[in-house]
Structures are given as C-alpha cells and as structure tokens.
Design a protein around this motif. Structure first.
Motif, PDB file in Angstrom:
ATOM      1  N   PRO A  94      15.409 -10.220  10.405  1.00  0.00           N
ATOM      2  CA  PRO A  94      16.726  -9.747   9.930  1.00  0.00           C
ATOM      3  C   PRO A  94      16.670  -9.145   8.530  1.00  0.00           C
ATOM      4  O   PRO A  94      17.378  -9.582   7.614  1.00  0.00           O
ATOM      5  N   VAL A  95      15.849  -8.127   8.337  1.00  0.00           N
ATOM      6  CA  VAL A  95      15.686  -7.557   7.003  1.00  0.00           C
ATOM      7  C   VAL A  95      16.864  -6.663   6.639  1.00  0.00           C
ATOM      8  O   VAL A  95      17.570  -6.151   7.512  1.00  0.00           O
ATOM      9  N   ASN A  96      17.072  -6.482   5.343  1.00  0.00           N
ATOM     10  CA  ASN A  96      18.053  -5.514   4.840  1.00  0.00           C
ATOM     11  C   ASN A  96      17.393  -4.739   3.704  1.00  0.00           C
ATOM     12  O   ASN A  96      16.167  -4.696   3.615  1.00  0.00           O
ATOM     13  N   ASN A 136      11.029  -4.418   1.512  1.00  0.00           N
ATOM     14  CA  ASN A 136      12.121  -5.111   2.192  1.00  0.00           C
ATOM     15  C   ASN A 136      11.836  -6.591   2.386  1.00  0.00           C
ATOM     16  O   ASN A 136      12.307  -7.210   3.348  1.00  0.00           O
ATOM     17  N   GLY A 137      11.029  -7.174   1.504  1.00  0.00           N
ATOM     18  CA  GLY A 137      10.734  -8.605   1.571  1.00  0.00           C
ATOM     19  C   GLY A 137       9.709  -8.994   2.618  1.00  0.00           C
ATOM     20  O   GLY A 137       9.522 -10.179   2.885  1.00  0.00           O
ATOM     21  N   ILE A 138       9.032  -8.008   3.225  1.00  0.00           N
ATOM     22  CA  ILE A 138       8.015  -8.277   4.251  1.00  0.00           C
ATOM     23  C   ILE A 138       6.625  -8.272   3.619  1.00  0.00           C
ATOM     24  O   ILE A 138       6.286  -7.363   2.853  1.00  0.00           O
ATOM     25  N   TYR A 139       5.803  -9.280   3.979  1.00  0.00           N
ATOM     26  CA  TYR A 139       4.461  -9.410   3.427  1.00  0.00           C
ATOM     27  C   TYR A 139       3.460  -9.646   4.554  1.00  0.00           C
ATOM     28  O   TYR A 139       3.748 -10.338   5.536  1.00  0.00           O
ATOM     29  N   THR A 140       2.281  -9.052   4.408  1.00  0.00           N
ATOM     30  CA  THR A 140       1.169  -9.306   5.327  1.00  0.00           C
ATOM     31  C   THR A 140      -0.020  -9.797   4.519  1.00  0.00           C
ATOM     32  O   THR A 140      -0.061  -9.657   3.293  1.00  0.00           O
ATOM     33  N   PHE A 141      -1.001 -10.369   5.230  1.00  0.00           N
ATOM     34  CA  PHE A 141      -2.121 -11.021   4.565  1.00  0.00           C
ATOM     35  C   PHE A 141      -3.436 -10.516   5.142  1.00  0.00           C
ATOM     36  O   PHE A 141      -3.563 -10.320   6.356  1.00  0.00           O
ATOM     37  N   MET A 158       2.031   0.810   7.324  1.00  0.00           N
ATOM     38  CA  MET A 158       3.379   0.647   7.860  1.00  0.00           C
ATOM     39  C   MET A 158       4.266  -0.086   6.872  1.00  0.00           C
ATOM     40  O   MET A 158       3.838  -1.026   6.196  1.00  0.00           O
ATOM     41  N   SER A 159       5.521   0.341   6.785  1.00  0.00           N
ATOM     42  CA  SER A 159       6.475  -0.271   5.867  1.00  0.00           C
ATOM     43  C   SER A 159       6.991  -1.590   6.425  1.00  0.00           C
ATOM     44  O   SER A 159       6.837  -1.893   7.617  1.00  0.00           O
ATOM     45  N   GLY A 160       7.651  -2.354   5.561  1.00  0.00           N
ATOM     46  CA  GLY A 160       8.237  -3.604   6.006  1.00  0.00           C
ATOM     47  C   GLY A 160       9.291  -3.398   7.074  1.00  0.00           C
ATOM     48  O   GLY A 160       9.368  -4.161   8.036  1.00  0.00           O
TER      49      GLY A 160
END
Length: 361
Positions: free
Chosen positions: A65-67, A132-137, A45-47
């Motif tokens: 609030p991603v852009n 989009n600046g989203i990170y998972t671990f 899945m994308s950010g």
C-alpha cells in the motif's frame, strides 16, 4: 558514501498456518521475485513498480500500500514481528566502492520463508532504496572478476534477496513480503536500541582452492582462488584468483624503506598461504612463491577490492595485533654474504622501521 545497515532477525519461534501456502506455490513465487530483482530491469526498478507487481494471482502477487511518501527507516531501533519474534534493525554506516550507492548494509537473522524451520541464521546484506519507502537487499558477488557484467558493475555484481520491505509513513511500522499472496508480515518499532555487532577477525575464515592444476611440463603454475567466509553471517565470497602470468613488481619498489605498492587484484601471482590480519577492518595477507626464489606477499582488502604488494622477499614473519603492525623479512647481500632483515609495516603497508639487526645463517 553513506549507508545504513539493516539487521533482520527472522526467528522460528512459531509459524502461522493462516499465512502459509503450499510449499511449491511459495517457492515458485519466491523464485519469481528473485528472478525479477536479479534481472537487468530489476536492478533499476522503482519502488512503485515493485510495489504492484503481479504475474499470477494464485502464485505471485505483490501489492504493497505505497503512496508518495518516501519513508526512511529509524536507525539502530528494533522492528519486531510479534507472531514470529523476528526483528529488523537498520544501521547507518558507510559503504565504500559500491556502484549502487546503497544506504547501508543489513544483518538478517530469521527463517526466511514460511516453509523453512531451520534455526536462526544471520545473513548480511546491503540495502538498496527504491523510493516510496520500498527497500531491497543484496550482496556483491564476483568481486574483482572480469565477467560479461563487469563493465556494468566494476566493483562486483549484485545478487538480490527475494524479499521487499516497505516502511510505512511515520517510520514506526513496516511490511515485508516474499512475493506470494498473504505473505506480508508487519513489524512494529520497539523503544529499545539494538546492540551493535562490530566485525572482528575471529568471525572470519579464509580458504584457498585450486581452480586449475599446474601444467604437467611445469611451465605454468596452478591457478588458485582465495575465499573469505563470515562465520557470523554465513556469507562466502571470492576475494581473488591468482594469475601465474602476473609481472614482478620489485623494480617499482623504492629502496630498502619502500612502502607496499598498489597492484590490481588480477595481478596476484600466487596463493600458497592466506591469513586474516587483526585490526579494525578485515584484511587478508596472501603469499606465494611463483619464481621458486622469492615469497610474494600481498595485503588485500576484500571489501574494497584493493591489493598492495609488500616489498619483502622472505614473507611475513609475524603480526602484532597490539601495535597493528606486520613484520616481514627480506634477504640481501653484503661483503659477508647473504643476510636477512626484518621490517615493520602498518596494516596499510607503510614502512615503519627496521626491526633488529641483520641475521645470517
């Protein structure tokens, strides 16, 4: 493959009642986020998809609030949450043998959810950039196994932590959420640089467990597993499982000055002893005597999932941490009968020299 290490320190100095939901609702939301991230769809899945995920407004809701900005973290700097004292630190590092192509690994040290009040605990994770600046671990589990998911992830299966991190434009602030409404927390960049925490052999512990006992008739040896524990991060993972049907490799070794030879992790014949090898990178020596005559010695790199068998028949005698050498012994026969000889090998299994003279009983 270039990556980054994320170090998250989640302190339990204080707790906010304003941001706390009833424990059952929080747990349900966290479990739902974990289920999403660890599903086949969730792995890719994308950010943007993760940033606006909602199942039930009262239980599970992510609305970051991603852009279009795909912000990267600032490496080696401390992001701190003033309310809890928790910190997040990203490190730029190299990760080998990971099919996800992470941007690094991460040390998380904090209270993970609002309802938890245990002392600070460090957990190590790889960092997956979703865009989009989203990170998972995540951490790699089932390394070296041949489960139904092995074809999809031959270097191990990822197990994701139930949280999302969003790096705000400019890279000086971030938000972290655990999947329930109002669980977002803001972290701001501090000026100081985080202290590095290099791996050392003393922070690891290795154990051997019996998975299946030997047959009553003695026709099949016991099946054992080797486990590595990182005492600093608390993470435990399985290094290998022995295969009593593994084939002998002596015929593939080239004479008295042979180097160690590569063997698959599925061809570790026995594990009666396991020790941590001192050095810059953590390695494990696993030994066993499956043929009731020779000691089979393996050098295993638990992080790359690779193994080598040493050309020694009497096992490892000593480890020289200063010279970074393995001293192992082998027996042979000459006109005077049986003798033993010691040989020095590098930590990678390369033959270096013969140590001393022949020894006889």
């Amino acid at each position: 493959m270039i990556g980054c290490v994320l170090s998250i320190v989640w302190a339990c100095n204080s707790r906010s009642t304003q941001n706390s939901y009833p424990m059952s609702l929080e747990k349900n939301a966290v479990l739902r986020l974990s289920s999403i991230l660890n599903s086949s769809e969730g792995h890719s899945m994308s950010g943007m998809e993760l940033a606006h995920k909602e199942d039930n407004k009262e239980i599970f809701k992510v609305d970051l609030p991603v852009n279009e900005t795909d912000e990267r973290p600032q490496y080696g700097k401390v992001y701190r949450n003033e309310e809890t004292g928790g910190t997040i630190v990203f490190y730029d590092t190299t990760i080998e043998g990971d099919t996800i192509a992470p941007i690094g690994t991460a040390d998380l040290t904090t209270v993970i959810h609002d309802w938890e009040t245990k002392p600070d605990t460090t957990i190590n994770y790889c960092v997956h950039a979703r865009g989009n600046g989203i990170y998972t671990f995540y951490n790699i589990i089932h390394k070296g196994c041949h489960c139904s998911r092995h074809d999809q992830h031959p270097d191990g299966y990822p197990e994701y932590a139930p949280c999302l991190v969003y790096i705000k434009p400019g890279g000086k602030e971030l938000l972290i959420t655990w999947g329930y409404e109002r669980s977002e927390r803001e972290y701001k960049l501090e000026n100081k640089t985080a202290a590095s925490q290099p791996d050392t052999p003393s922070q690891y512990e290795v154990q051997i467990k019996e998975e299946k006992p030997a047959s009553a008739e003695g026709e099949m040896d016991a099946v054992k597993s080797v486990w590595l524990t990182n005492k600093r991060t608390g993470k435990v993972f399985r290094v290998c499982v022995t295969n009593p049907m593994a084939e002998a490799q002596w015929g593939n070794m080239n004479g008295d000055q042979s180097d160690a030879i590569d063997v698959p992790l599925t061809q570790i014949a026995a594990a009666d002893k396991a020790i941590i090898v001192p050095g810059d990178n953590v390695k494990i020596i696993v030994e066993g005597c499956p043929d009731a005559r020779n000691i089979w010695s393996y050098i295993i790199d638990p992080y790359t999932g690779t193994a080598k068998q040493l050309p020694s028949s009497e096992g490892v005698i000593s480890l020289d941490s200063d010279k970074k050498e393995i001293i192992a012994a082998s027996y042979g026969y000459d006109s005077d009968g049986r003798y033993s000889v010691k040989k020095a090998y590098s930590l990678e299994g390369k033959f270096l020299r013969i140590v001393g003279d022949k020894e006889r009983e």
